[in-house]
Design an enzyme around this catalytic site. Structure first.
Site, mmCIF file in Angstrom:
data_model
loop_
_atom_site.group_PDB
_atom_site.id
_atom_site.type_symbol
_atom_site.label_atom_id
_atom_site.label_comp_id
_atom_site.label_asym_id
_atom_site.label_seq_id
_atom_site.Cartn_x
_atom_site.Cartn_y
_atom_site.Cartn_z
ATOM 1 C CD1 TRP A 150 46.507 51.506 -8.719
ATOM 2 C CD2 TRP A 150 48.616 50.975 -8.229
ATOM 3 N NE1 TRP A 150 46.528 51.102 -7.411
ATOM 4 C CE2 TRP A 150 47.812 50.760 -7.082
ATOM 5 C CE3 TRP A 150 49.981 50.716 -8.149
ATOM 6 C CZ2 TRP A 150 48.324 50.294 -5.874
ATOM 7 C CZ3 TRP A 150 50.501 50.244 -6.943
ATOM 8 C CH2 TRP A 150 49.685 50.042 -5.841
ATOM 9 C CE LYS A 187 48.069 54.330 -4.413
ATOM 10 N NZ LYS A 187 47.388 53.686 -3.256
ATOM 11 C CB THR A 239 63.042 30.131 -10.733
ATOM 12 O OG1 THR A 239 62.696 31.440 -11.175
ATOM 13 C CG2 THR A 239 62.232 29.786 -9.498
ATOM 14 C CD GLU A 269 57.853 29.883 -10.698
ATOM 15 O OE1 GLU A 269 58.508 30.382 -9.773
ATOM 16 O OE2 GLU A 269 57.784 30.393 -11.844
#
Length: 550
Positions: A451, A446, A189, A336
């Site tokens: 956010w 941000k 990956t 994963e």
């Protein structure tokens, strides 16, 4: 002292290790006449498939492959790849699925890092292999998978041709039992920094993921499900997270399987019609290409069930697929995680209150599959409220998650901090159990003290008429710290400008669906011919940031 609560095992009892070969047990006894086809040109039965596995193992053993050896594959989605999925690990060797979309230097790194002993290679990838061959630390033995092509002379020396070697190999290879924790598969990956990381799965991991995925997909009475009368065609490369583990599910259930070779939209649609394919999975980019190739009414796509993963399913794309009769829904996972840990299947007895609500559910990250401990947590590792608003990182436990990165102990510890696998995905969870990713930790913007979700902006921009695709990143700003920057791809022949996009987003500010700080400035809406993507089809925001900074 022996624990008196342990179950007593009689010496003659069979322990039944969870090995890849066990996935064939039921399929071979009940579905030996079931068919596997390749591009509509080659067909054989499960019984033929099993016999070919034995001959493949015999041919590889003659090349010196033993328990613990690594066999790499560079091929399109073919019957040969499917045979490698089973035959290689069933020997006790490790299957290494080479990501053929990586750069030559990255492919070289992964071959060296994995220690490939043998490479099975399709002619299309010989130029890359020839280019990097001198850099291989321990040159592997090479097997050509000619695929009916004439191969011109070159610098590579082959130990044989795949079909010829199978034809010469003896029947009846005896696949042994061994520890179910034996490494079965490896792939790599790519992250935002450093070399590709090797992800390893044991036989136990693969079997448990297969059982869990099958349980989830077969559970619904109707809709977003898989059953034994389905015809399965993968449209996620077999090198990418083992095609999401779905070929193992399909074989275990005894489904008729169609392997398409190289992905060409017109060819995929033709195979879908000719072979009556009913179940597939792919990334949003491939779905977009299929819908464009299908045109208006030229292909009947009704009855096609499709999981979308790899990146978020845009609501506009979901709507377009539903309009063509595709039973589409999202799946979630990572390299994963096996990969499937959540599926956006509609709840039992669900009745949509609106088309928008149904699309929202189908595009969600989904609800956890069985055996997956799926938490959304804050920085203190405490679970955030299930109110659809509180944000946190998705962390996981499941019996099939990768336990480590190959040869990278520090990165492995970071992955498994606090005993949970950290996904780096920021999400919210609703009272009904549905999880929705709002961004990646590294992609959250941000700005103005707030956010802002890049994914939320992308979804809203793609709803603007004339917009085909959008990618949003945060760029430095002296006043606000960061500001969103939108890269937009228009539909062919359609005009849309920055002011129209801003006006559409500002409407969502009025309805409080979007923060005012999330609306890009006009000079930060760029129109591009294409958005860069990674080797597995995800938007390459790392490259976008580099270009912007450059």
């Amino acid at each position: 002292m022996r624990d008196p609560n342990l179950v007593v095992t009689t010496p003659s009892a069979y322990a039944y290790p969870l090995l890849v070969k066990q996935l064939l047990t039921n399929a071979m006894s009940l579905y030996g006449d079931q068919q596997i086809s390749y591009r509509g040109e080659m067909r054989h039965t499960y019984r033929d498939f099993h016999a070919r596995l034995g001959r493949l193992a015999g041919a590889l053993a003659a090349l010196g492959v033993r328990h613990g050896s690594t066999v790499a594959v560079m091929d399109w989605d073919s019957h040969r790849y499917l045979e490698s999925y089973f035959g290689v690990p069933m020997m006790g060797a490790t299957l290494f699925t080479v990501n053929v979309r990586l750069s030559p230097q990255q492919i070289l790194y992964t071959l060296n890092d994995a220690g490939a002993d043998v490479v099975l290679v399709h002619p299309d990838f010989l130029p890359v292999l020839a280019q990097i061959h001198a850099g291989l630390v321990r040159p592997p033995r090479l097997v050509l998978m000619a695929d009916g092509q004439d191969v011109p002379p070159g610098p590579l020396a082959f130990d044989g041709e795949y079909e010829a070697m199978l034809a010469a190999a003896p029947d009846g290879y005896d696949f042994p039992d061994f520890d179910e924790r034996t490494k079965a598969a490896t792939f790599y990956t790519t992250g935002t920094t450093g070399d590709p990381k090797g992800v390893c799965y044991s036989h136990r991991d693969i079997v448990l993921h297969t059982l869990t995925a099958a349980t989830s997909l077969c559970a619904p009475r109707e809709g977003q499900r898989m059953h034994r009368e389905d015809v399965y065609m993968p449209i996620t490369p077999m090198f990418h997270v083992m095609a999401w583990g779905m070929p193992y599910v399909a074989i275990m259930l005894g489904l008729r399987m169609v392997l398409p070779g190289r992905y060409v939209p017109a060819a995929l649609l033709a195979l879908r019609e000719a072979e009556k394919v009913t179940f597939s999975h792919c990334v949003p980019t491939i779905l977009q290409m299929l819908l464009q190739a299908a045109g208006e009414g030229q292909h009947d796509l009704r009855g096609w069930k499709m999981i979308i993963g790899g990146s978020a399913l845009p609501p506009v794309l979901c709507e377009a697929a539903l309009a063509r009769g595709i039973d589409i829904f999202a799946g979630y996972g990572m390299s994963e995680t096996g990969p499937i840990v959540a599926l956006a299947q509609l709840p039992p007895g669900y009745v949509a209150r609106s088309r928008e609500e149904e699309i929202s559910l189908r595009c969600a990250t989904g609800r956890p599959v069985p055996l997956a401990s799926f938490l959304v947590v804050g920085p203190d590792m405490r679970e955030v409220p299930h109110d659809g608003k509180a944000q946190g990182e998705i962390v996981l436990r499941a019996p099939y998650l990768t336990q480590s990165y190959f040869g990278k102990p520090s990165a492995s510890e970071d992955l498994w901090a606090d005993g949970y696998l950290h996904t780096q995905d920021v999400a919210v969870r609703s009272p009904d159990g549905f999880v929705r990713i709002v961004d990646r930790l590294k992609d959250v913007i941000k700005t103005g003290g707030e956010w802002v979700s890049s994914i939320e902006i992308e979804n809203l921009v793609t709803q603007v008429p004339g917009v085909q695709e959008c990618a949003v990143i945060g760029v430095p700003d002296a006043r606000w710290g960061e500001r969103p920057m939108a890269y937009v791809v228009r539909h062919a022949g359609v005009e849309v400008d920055a002011q129209q996009i801003r006006a559409a987003l500002l409407e969502h500010v009025v309805t409080q669906q979007l923060s005012k700080f999330a609306v890009p400035d006009s000079d930060r809406i760029a129109f591009v011919a294409a958005i860069p993507r990674t080797s597995v089809g995800k938007i390459d925001k790392k490259l976008l940031r580099e270009r912007q900074a450059g």
